[in-house]
Every structure is written in structure tokens, then in C-alpha cells.
Design a protein around this motif. Structure first.
Motif, PDB file in Angstrom:
ATOM      1  N   GLN A  84       0.875  -1.171   0.000  1.00 54.40           N
ATOM      2  CA  GLN A  84       0.000   0.000   0.000  1.00 54.40           C
ATOM      3  C   GLN A  84       0.915   1.223   0.000  1.00 54.40           C
ATOM      4  N   LEU A  85       0.543   2.208  -0.794  1.00 54.31           N
ATOM      5  CA  LEU A  85       1.258   3.494  -0.770  1.00 54.31           C
ATOM      6  C   LEU A  85       0.238   4.579  -0.461  1.00 54.31           C
ATOM      7  N   VAL A  86       0.481   5.330   0.597  1.00 54.47           N
ATOM      8  CA  VAL A  86      -0.411   6.431   0.975  1.00 54.47           C
ATOM      9  C   VAL A  86       0.375   7.732   0.843  1.00 54.47           C
ATOM     10  N   VAL A  87      -0.262   8.713   0.198  1.00 50.79           N
ATOM     11  CA  VAL A  87       0.400   9.988  -0.095  1.00 50.79           C
ATOM     12  C   VAL A  87      -0.444  11.126   0.463  1.00 50.79           C
ATOM     13  N   GLN A  88       0.193  12.047   1.168  1.00 49.90           N
ATOM     14  CA  GLN A  88      -0.475  13.306   1.512  1.00 49.90           C
ATOM     15  C   GLN A  88       0.218  14.406   0.718  1.00 49.90           C
ATOM     16  N   GLY A  89      -0.567  15.387   0.280  1.00 53.40           N
ATOM     17  CA  GLY A  89       0.067  16.464  -0.466  1.00 53.40           C
ATOM     18  C   GLY A  89      -0.932  17.518  -0.857  1.00 53.40           C
ATOM     19  N   ARG A  90      -0.493  18.361  -1.782  1.00 59.23           N
ATOM     20  CA  ARG A  90      -1.344  19.436  -2.279  1.00 59.23           C
ATOM     21  C   ARG A  90      -1.520  19.260  -3.772  1.00 59.23           C
ATOM     22  N   ARG A 156       1.512  17.169  -5.435  1.00 57.58           N
ATOM     23  CA  ARG A 156       2.903  17.241  -4.965  1.00 57.58           C
ATOM     24  C   ARG A 156       2.932  16.699  -3.538  1.00 57.58           C
ATOM     25  N   PRO A 157       3.654  15.602  -3.325  1.00 58.14           N
ATOM     26  CA  PRO A 157       3.579  14.953  -2.010  1.00 58.14           C
ATOM     27  C   PRO A 157       4.376  15.671  -0.925  1.00 58.14           C
ATOM     28  N   SER A 158       3.804  15.688   0.273  1.00 54.57           N
ATOM     29  CA  SER A 158       4.552  16.143   1.447  1.00 54.57           C
ATOM     30  C   SER A 158       4.882  14.944   2.340  1.00 54.57           C
ATOM     31  N   ARG A 159       4.173  13.854   2.117  1.00 54.07           N
ATOM     32  CA  ARG A 159       4.406  12.633   2.896  1.00 54.07           C
ATOM     33  C   ARG A 159       4.098  11.434   2.004  1.00 54.07           C
ATOM     34  N   MET A 160       4.945  10.426   2.038  1.00 57.27           N
ATOM     35  CA  MET A 160       4.668   9.187   1.300  1.00 57.27           C
ATOM     36  C   MET A 160       4.956   8.042   2.257  1.00 57.27           C
TER      37      MET A 160
END
Ligand code: FMN
Length: 190
Positions: A84-90, A156-160
Motif C-alpha cells: 500500500q502506498l499512501v500519499v499526503q500532499g497538495r 505534490r507529495p509532502s508525505r509518502m
């Protein structure tokens, strides 16, 4: 255990190449202007050294939420629940040339869907929907131009966070966070 100091190469290794016609599905989570969360599945169009691109209807709920609040999360799940890949970003609107190339790369079915993705069409009974679908295809024998409401977003990810299953031990999570000086990396439970 040693791990890469930044997440880009690892994400590229996990995801299919951009020219692979089998596109991965991802859940895109958004928050509306009034603070309501929402989520839906979309196709990942491409991934590059800037982030994750997906394409949709500019009049959709998700597009309205992103315009009001660009904070998004993405979740990818691999077959067999192996990764699983979870990404937080804008999210921001992708460059026009990228949006156009993405439309050209879609199958004829998905190109046509972008034209008939309207509230008015959605109300029609099945028989009418099929008749109008066939008529639209017949009236565009040389293919479809890009509709005005076709839009793309770059996240654009801030966390992966990379999650890997392990049959003989606890699952493993590797979390990368963007900082002004690069990426931090941490091992997490869960
Ligand atoms: C497997 C799958 C792939 C999908 N891919 C897309 C896509 O790439 N773009 C898109 O706009 N909708 C896609 N959809 C439809 C969305 O899940 C969603 O229903 C639609 O975009 C409306 O979402 P919204 O009202 O939250 O904006 C897909 C649905 C499924 C089940």
C-alpha cells in the motif's frame, strides 16, 4: 536495515511505467469548502519527479473541493494486499500540455466518456443513454477533440508512506516526510 534517503525511486519502482497502458487505480481523498471529507477511485495517469497526476471533469465535486482546499490524500493498494502506498500532499492544476497529452492517451471509450459525463445525460434512461452513446460515436468517426471540462491535477507529495506485507513478521511501514532540507524517513508500526 537501510532504506533509500528519498522516496521517488521507491515509488517509481512500485508503480508501473507511465507508458504502461494498464493504469493503477488510486483512492483520492479530498475535503470540501465546508469541511466534508470525500473519497473516490481514479486512475493514476502518470508519476514523475514532481508528483502524481490524475484527470477528471472540471465540473466534478472533487475538482470543486480541490479548488477550495488543495490538501488531498491518495491511497494505492496492490493485488494480494501485498503493498500500500499512501500519499499526503497538495493538488494543483497540471500544465495544459500535460492535460492535453493525458486526454490523447486515454482509450476512445474514456475520451467519449469525458464528453458525455454530464448531469443531463446521467438522468436519461438506459435505452436512451445507449442510443445517445452510439450516435455520439457515429458522429465522430475520426475521434474526439479534448472537451473544455477535461482537467488534470498534479499532487505534490509532502508525505509518502510505503506499507509492505510480511507473512512471517509484522507488516512494515516506511514513512517519508518532505522538509525544507530534503526528506526524513521513519519506520512505523501498522
Ligand atoms: C476503477 C475506476 C477508475 C476511475 N477512474 C476515474 C478517473 O480517472 N477520473 C475520474 O474523473 N473518475 C474516475 N472514476 C469515477 C470516480 O470514482 C468518481 O465516481 C467520479 O470521478 C465522480 O467523483 P466526484 O463526484 O467525487 O468528483 C473511476 C471509477 C472507478 C471505479
Amino acid at each position: 536495515m537501510s532504506e533509500p534517503s528519498e522516496p521517488w525511486a521507491l515509488a517509481a519502482e512500485w508503480l508501473p511505467a507511465n507508458d504502461d497502458p494498464e493504469r493503477p487505480q488510486m483512492t483520492v481523498a479530498t475535503v470540501s469548502a465546508s469541511g466534508e471529507p470525500d473519497a473516490r477511485t481514479v486512475l493514476l495517469t502518470e508519476f514523475d519527479g514532481q508528483g502524481f497526476y490524475f484527470h477528471t471533469d472540471a465540473l466534478s465535486r472533487k475538482a470543486a473541493s480541490i479548488v477550495a482546499n488543495p490538501a488531498v490524500a491518495l491511497a494505492f493498494l496492490w493485488p494480494g494486499f501485498s503493498r500500500q502506498l499512501v500519499v499526503q500532499g497538495r493538488a494543483e492544476v497540471a500544465p495544459a500540455a500535460e492535460i492535453a497529452a493525458a486526454y490523447r492517451s486515454r482509450s476512445p471509450y474514456l475520451q467519449q466518456l469525458a464528453w458525455l459525463n454530464t448531469f443531463e445525460y446521467a438522468q436519461a434512461p438506459d435505452e436512451e443513454r445507449r442510443a445517445r452513446w452510439a450516435a455520439f460515436a457515429a458522429s465522430h468517426p475520426s475521434g474526439f477533440d479534448q472537451p473544455e471540462n477535461w482537467i488534470g491535477f498534479l499532487v505534490r507529495p509532502s508525505r509518502m508512506t510505503f506499507w509492505t506485507s510480511d507473512q512471517e513478521a509484522a507488516s512494515r511501514r516506511l514513512e517519508y516526510r518532505a522538509t525544507s532540507g530534503g526528506w526524513t524517513v521513519a519506520h512505523l508500526p501498522g
